[in-house]
Design a protein around this motif. Sequence first.
Motif, PDB file in Angstrom:
ATOM      1  N   GLY A 188       1.728  -4.157  15.475  1.00  0.00           N
ATOM      2  CA  GLY A 188       3.111  -4.999  15.675  1.00  0.00           C
ATOM      3  C   GLY A 188       2.746  -6.486  15.468  1.00  0.00           C
ATOM      4  O   GLY A 188       3.713  -7.180  14.957  1.00  0.00           O
ATOM      5  N   ASN A 189       1.460  -6.904  15.483  1.00  0.00           N
ATOM      6  CA  ASN A 189       1.034  -8.314  15.192  1.00  0.00           C
ATOM      7  C   ASN A 189       0.424  -8.452  13.907  1.00  0.00           C
ATOM      8  O   ASN A 189       0.364  -9.406  13.459  1.00  0.00           O
ATOM      9  N   ILE A 190       0.135  -7.158  13.101  1.00  0.00           N
ATOM     10  CA  ILE A 190      -0.526  -7.344  11.933  1.00  0.00           C
ATOM     11  C   ILE A 190       0.215  -6.036  11.122  1.00  0.00           C
ATOM     12  O   ILE A 190       0.404  -5.030  11.932  1.00  0.00           O
ATOM     13  N   LYS A 191       0.384  -6.218   9.762  1.00  0.00           N
ATOM     14  CA  LYS A 191       0.658  -5.054   9.209  1.00  0.00           C
ATOM     15  C   LYS A 191      -0.452  -4.350   8.798  1.00  0.00           C
ATOM     16  O   LYS A 191      -1.397  -4.605   8.195  1.00  0.00           O
ATOM     17  N   ILE A 192      -0.435  -3.034   9.358  1.00  0.00           N
ATOM     18  CA  ILE A 192      -1.674  -2.146   9.220  1.00  0.00           C
ATOM     19  C   ILE A 192      -1.167  -0.908   8.286  1.00  0.00           C
ATOM     20  O   ILE A 192      -0.418  -0.261   8.556  1.00  0.00           O
ATOM     21  N   ASP A 193      -1.969  -0.437   7.071  1.00  0.00           N
ATOM     22  CA  ASP A 193      -2.020   0.596   6.643  1.00  0.00           C
ATOM     23  C   ASP A 193      -3.213   1.131   6.363  1.00  0.00           C
ATOM     24  O   ASP A 193      -4.137   0.810   5.963  1.00  0.00           O
ATOM     25  N   VAL A 194      -3.092   2.465   7.165  1.00  0.00           N
ATOM     26  CA  VAL A 194      -4.454   3.135   7.475  1.00  0.00           C
ATOM     27  C   VAL A 194      -5.062   3.594   6.024  1.00  0.00           C
ATOM     28  O   VAL A 194      -6.536   3.539   6.238  1.00  0.00           O
ATOM     29  N   ASN A 195      -4.637   3.618   4.932  1.00  0.00           N
ATOM     30  CA  ASN A 195      -5.208   3.874   3.659  1.00  0.00           C
ATOM     31  C   ASN A 195      -5.866   2.565   2.999  1.00  0.00           C
ATOM     32  O   ASN A 195      -7.072   2.466   2.611  1.00  0.00           O
ATOM     33  N   GLU A 232      -0.349  13.623  11.184  1.00  0.00           N
ATOM     34  CA  GLU A 232      -1.546  12.809  11.478  1.00  0.00           C
ATOM     35  C   GLU A 232      -1.485  11.906  12.976  1.00  0.00           C
ATOM     36  O   GLU A 232      -2.305  11.238  13.357  1.00  0.00           O
ATOM     37  N   ILE A 233      -0.387  12.179  13.618  1.00  0.00           N
ATOM     38  CA  ILE A 233       0.068  11.537  14.715  1.00  0.00           C
ATOM     39  C   ILE A 233      -0.008  12.305  16.128  1.00  0.00           C
ATOM     40  O   ILE A 233       0.683  13.387  15.974  1.00  0.00           O
ATOM     41  N   TYR A 234      -0.760  11.938  16.963  1.00  0.00           N
ATOM     42  CA  TYR A 234      -0.752  12.718  18.413  1.00  0.00           C
ATOM     43  C   TYR A 234      -0.517  11.897  19.468  1.00  0.00           C
ATOM     44  O   TYR A 234      -0.983  10.746  19.625  1.00  0.00           O
ATOM     45  N   SER A 285       5.068   3.470  10.342  1.00  0.00           N
ATOM     46  CA  SER A 285       4.843   2.256  10.678  1.00  0.00           C
ATOM     47  C   SER A 285       3.155   1.721  10.076  1.00  0.00           C
ATOM     48  O   SER A 285       2.951   0.598   9.829  1.00  0.00           O
ATOM     49  N   ILE A 286       2.323   2.960   9.847  1.00  0.00           N
ATOM     50  CA  ILE A 286       0.975   2.578   9.661  1.00  0.00           C
ATOM     51  C   ILE A 286       0.611   3.236   8.146  1.00  0.00           C
ATOM     52  O   ILE A 286      -0.526   3.522   7.998  1.00  0.00           O
ATOM     53  N   GLY A 287       1.690   3.756   7.517  1.00  0.00           N
ATOM     54  CA  GLY A 287       1.219   4.669   6.141  1.00  0.00           C
ATOM     55  C   GLY A 287       0.678   5.666   6.321  1.00  0.00           C
ATOM     56  O   GLY A 287      -0.037   6.258   5.498  1.00  0.00           O
ATOM     57  N   ALA A 288       0.928   6.526   7.700  1.00  0.00           N
ATOM     58  CA  ALA A 288       0.379   7.686   7.829  1.00  0.00           C
ATOM     59  C   ALA A 288       1.446   8.945   7.581  1.00  0.00           C
ATOM     60  O   ALA A 288       2.548   8.748   7.431  1.00  0.00           O
TER      61      ALA A 288
END
Length: 381
Positions: A182-189, A64-66, A57-60
């Motif tokens: 959820g309210n904004i599309k977020i891509d960490v890169n 990288e998820i804890y 969901s965040i391009g990770a």
Amino acid sequence: MKIRYFDHAATTPVSDTVMQAMLPYFQIEYGNASALYSLGRTSKKALEEARRKVANSIGALPKEIYFTSCGSESDNLALKGIAYANKEKGNHIITSKIEHPAVINTCKNLENQGFEVTYLNVDSNGFINLEELANSIKPQTILISIMFANNEIGTIQPIKEIGIIAHKNNIIFHTDSVQAIGNIKIDVNEYNIDLLSISGHKLYAPKGVGALYVREGINFEKIQDGGHQEKDKRAGTENVAEIVGLGRAIEEIYQEYEKYNKKLIDLREYYIEQIEKSDLNYKLNGDRKKRLPGNVNISFSGVNAQELLLALDERGICASAGSACSTGNPMPSHVLTAIGLSPELANGTLRVSFGKDNNKEDVDFLVQSLKEIIPIIQKNA
Ligand SMILES: *Cc1c(COP(=O)(O)O)cnc(C)c1O
């Protein structure tokens, strides 16, 4: 009485599908995810599936998820974890004056441990100044932590640009994105983010589960001792059911993103238009457009928001004065103070945050109630 809930920035109900996804993991698939027998392996599989969903969901990457117990823990782990791991390199942290208490109070704690923290100002709409950010950087700056979107006034920060400034200076960039996910599309890169905090209960998953994204290759220290769960970064038997819920919720909210986003924006604009058309004397806080889709924060002069909330509650309306964390606290909100609101106006502030079960009829009822209640409060003041 029908309850009309306009406080989704404080928490959300667990959605039906999320509830169904979680249920098996309480009583049937209850194995410890660290156990080797099949009951444990089923939990482990569910845990990793949820990790994949959050990462996607965040391009990770999943690794990288804890998983953590809440957004506050994610913020603590991010800030303390990075500060402790980099204390040989430097002791300076940059954040803003309008962060959530989970970040502000963690910074205060770090100050007591010898770290130095710069709290950036914000303008009257709640934006940090990129020039002030760049000028605040010192050789010993190790971390910049700026929230993606503010929980009280909804202002969305220039995250991409902050990330560019951080990386140009070899500084790690964390963002509290608890309100934004959820309210904004977020891509960490795309957004140049190194660490990002998530909480379940702001996006239709339960309270008590969160996640922290940490870019691969960035070292951070654990802040809790115990077992070796979460690659030895977060001790404690994994809350498999709720983690499954978080994975499911975040996947769902982005599957329906366009529809959900449009719905919230429509409600927000409709509400603001109705207030504009009314005779009420009001001030909209935060930027008119660069704000969370479901957030409206308005100050009414000559109104005590606590009184207003009680009167709204009598009609089944749930909303918030400033932020839930400071309700019952007579001090004006630090966010409203930072954008330059007088204590008088700050104390007359009503935050409405829309969610997927709201509709226009709910907004009509809210506006009608405000039109009836506010003049009475003003007259009695
Ligand atoms: C709600 C919230 C948090 C805290 O999350 P919890 O899961 O309640 O601990 C942190 N930051 C922001 C911006 C929030 O809105």
